[in-house]
Design an enzyme around this catalytic site. Structure first.
Site, PDB file in Angstrom:
ATOM      1  N   SER A 153      50.848 -52.303  10.660  1.00  0.00           N
ATOM      2  CA  SER A 153      51.750 -53.285  11.592  1.00  0.00           C
ATOM      3  C   SER A 153      52.972 -52.710  12.204  1.00  0.00           C
ATOM      4  O   SER A 153      52.963 -51.555  12.663  1.00  0.00           O
ATOM      5  CB  SER A 153      51.930 -54.462  10.956  1.00  0.00           C
ATOM      6  N   ASP A 195      46.346 -57.922  12.777  1.00  0.00           N
ATOM      7  CA  ASP A 195      47.262 -57.452  11.874  1.00  0.00           C
ATOM      8  C   ASP A 195      46.625 -56.707  10.918  1.00  0.00           C
ATOM      9  O   ASP A 195      45.729 -57.226   9.969  1.00  0.00           O
ATOM     10  CB  ASP A 195      48.405 -58.058  11.618  1.00  0.00           C
TER      11      ASP A 195
END
Length: 366
Positions: A46, A184
């Site tokens: 991320s 994510d």
């Protein structure tokens, strides 16, 4: 100051995910760079992947500028004023509910600004030519599997897409990238330590920001050493993309990294500890066992805490109470002098904690 980590070795860096808290990682990188820490690889999830890309590019100044100027609208298609009022709890409840319902109706938060920011900040060619190996993690919703990708696994021209894919937080509008949907990487693995361990890296530094997500257990062989740089204070929400918070988090990351690199003492402050145990034992010679137990009780320490730890705890708690600035490196004497100075300027000395009075009574080595 002398580093306690071996600067002759090279280190793999692990950046976990945590959205807006990512500024902390850039502060830590700055401290590592100043100290001369040699980086051989970086693995990120991320925002950790985005910061990892910046590390591979080697442009610290650029990274700092990006994070210093970060705003909500640089990452999401939102109104900065409304978001700030929301975080300051100044937005009326009915307006907050309206904003949330609007986002849901539109299929999530539009992160077109994040795509544009990634395009602005990333130089794919520099990353591909970097001597620092780069790895990112994301999750393919279309294939229902985790993707652990080295730069060599990503087709030319698609690095920006995969960096965006790694940062698709739940709640973001999830559009297809080259025909597939992603999520994510933190959903499956928010701390890609295993990525480096499995590839044979023996010296690793984790820079933690503790974003939400899964943290798989990693088996560490006997020849692997892992250092952890981690905050002891809250870094704010993962979507608090605000300049002031970001600059503060960079500062915290910078000093927390110095704590690890130089073995600084202290749990609140950053203290260069050069004194031997006898120095602290001498400080306590005039105190009774009752005094020591009472100090330990007030500071929530075990009753048999050694003199050095007890003295530093008294010093830090006193400094905090008297509002001594936190973000700089002190020697024991320097911090004591500031505590004494603040105490002497204080009008209402009766309110000062008991352990501070004892600390000052101990005096210091002349």
């Amino acid at each position: 100051m002398k580093p306690v980590i071996d600067l002759e070795k090279t280190y793999g860096i692990v950046f976990d995910g945590g959205g807006a808290r990512g500024a902390y990682q850039i502060g830590a990188w700055k401290a590592m760079r100043e100290a001369g820490v040699k980086i051989s690889a970086v693995a990120g999830t991320s925002v950790g992947a985005l910061n990892g890309a910046l590390v591979c590019m080697g442009d610290l100044e650029r990274a700092e500028k990006i994070w210093e100027k970060i705003t909500f609208s640089r990452v999401m298609d939102v109104d900065d004023q409304i978001m700030q009022e929301l975080f300051d709890r100044k937005l009326p409840l009915h307006e907050a509910i309206h904003e949330v319902l609007t986002v849901i109706k539109n299929g999530g938060v539009d992160v077109t600004p994040l795509r544009e920011l990634i395009h602005e900040m990333v130089d794919e060619e520099k990353i591909r030519q970097s001597k620092i190996a780069f790895y990112l993690l994301t999750f393919s919703v279309s294939d229902m599997k985790e993707l652990e990708l080295g730069i060599e696994d990503i087709p030319e021209g698609l690095l920006e897409d995969f960096l965006l894919a790694s940062a698709y937080l739940i709640g973001f509008k999830n559009e297809e990238l080259h025909g597939k949907k992603y999520m994510d990487g933190g959903v499956i693995n928010n701390v890609p330590l295993g990525t480096l361990v499995e590839r044979g890296y023996q010296n690793i530094i984790e820079v933690r920001i503790f974003g939400p997500g899964r943290e798989p257990r990693v088996y560490l062989p006997d020849d692997v050493t892992v250092y952890e740089i981690a905050p002891r204070v809250k870094l704010g929400s993962i979507i608090e993309f605000q300049e002031k918070r970001s600059r503060q988090n960079m500062k915290i990351g910078y000093y927390d990294a110095k704590r690890v690199i130089y073995g600084l003492a202290g749990t609140i402050y950053y203290i260069e500890q050069t004194k031997e145990e006898w120095y602290y034992e001498k400080k306590f010679e005039g105190l009774t066992e009752h005094d020591r137990r009472e100090i330990a009780f007030w500071l929530k320490l075990p009753l048999r805490t050694k003199e050095a730890e007890l003295y530093l705890a008294m010093l830090e708690a006193s400094a905090k109470y008297l509002h001594v600035p936190k973000y700089r490196i002190y020697t024991v004497e320097e911090l004591f002098d500031l505590v004494k100075e603040k105490y002497e300027k204080k009008d209402n000395k009766e309110s000062v904690p008991y352990f501070t009075e004892l600390l000052l009574a101990m005096g210091k080595e002349e």
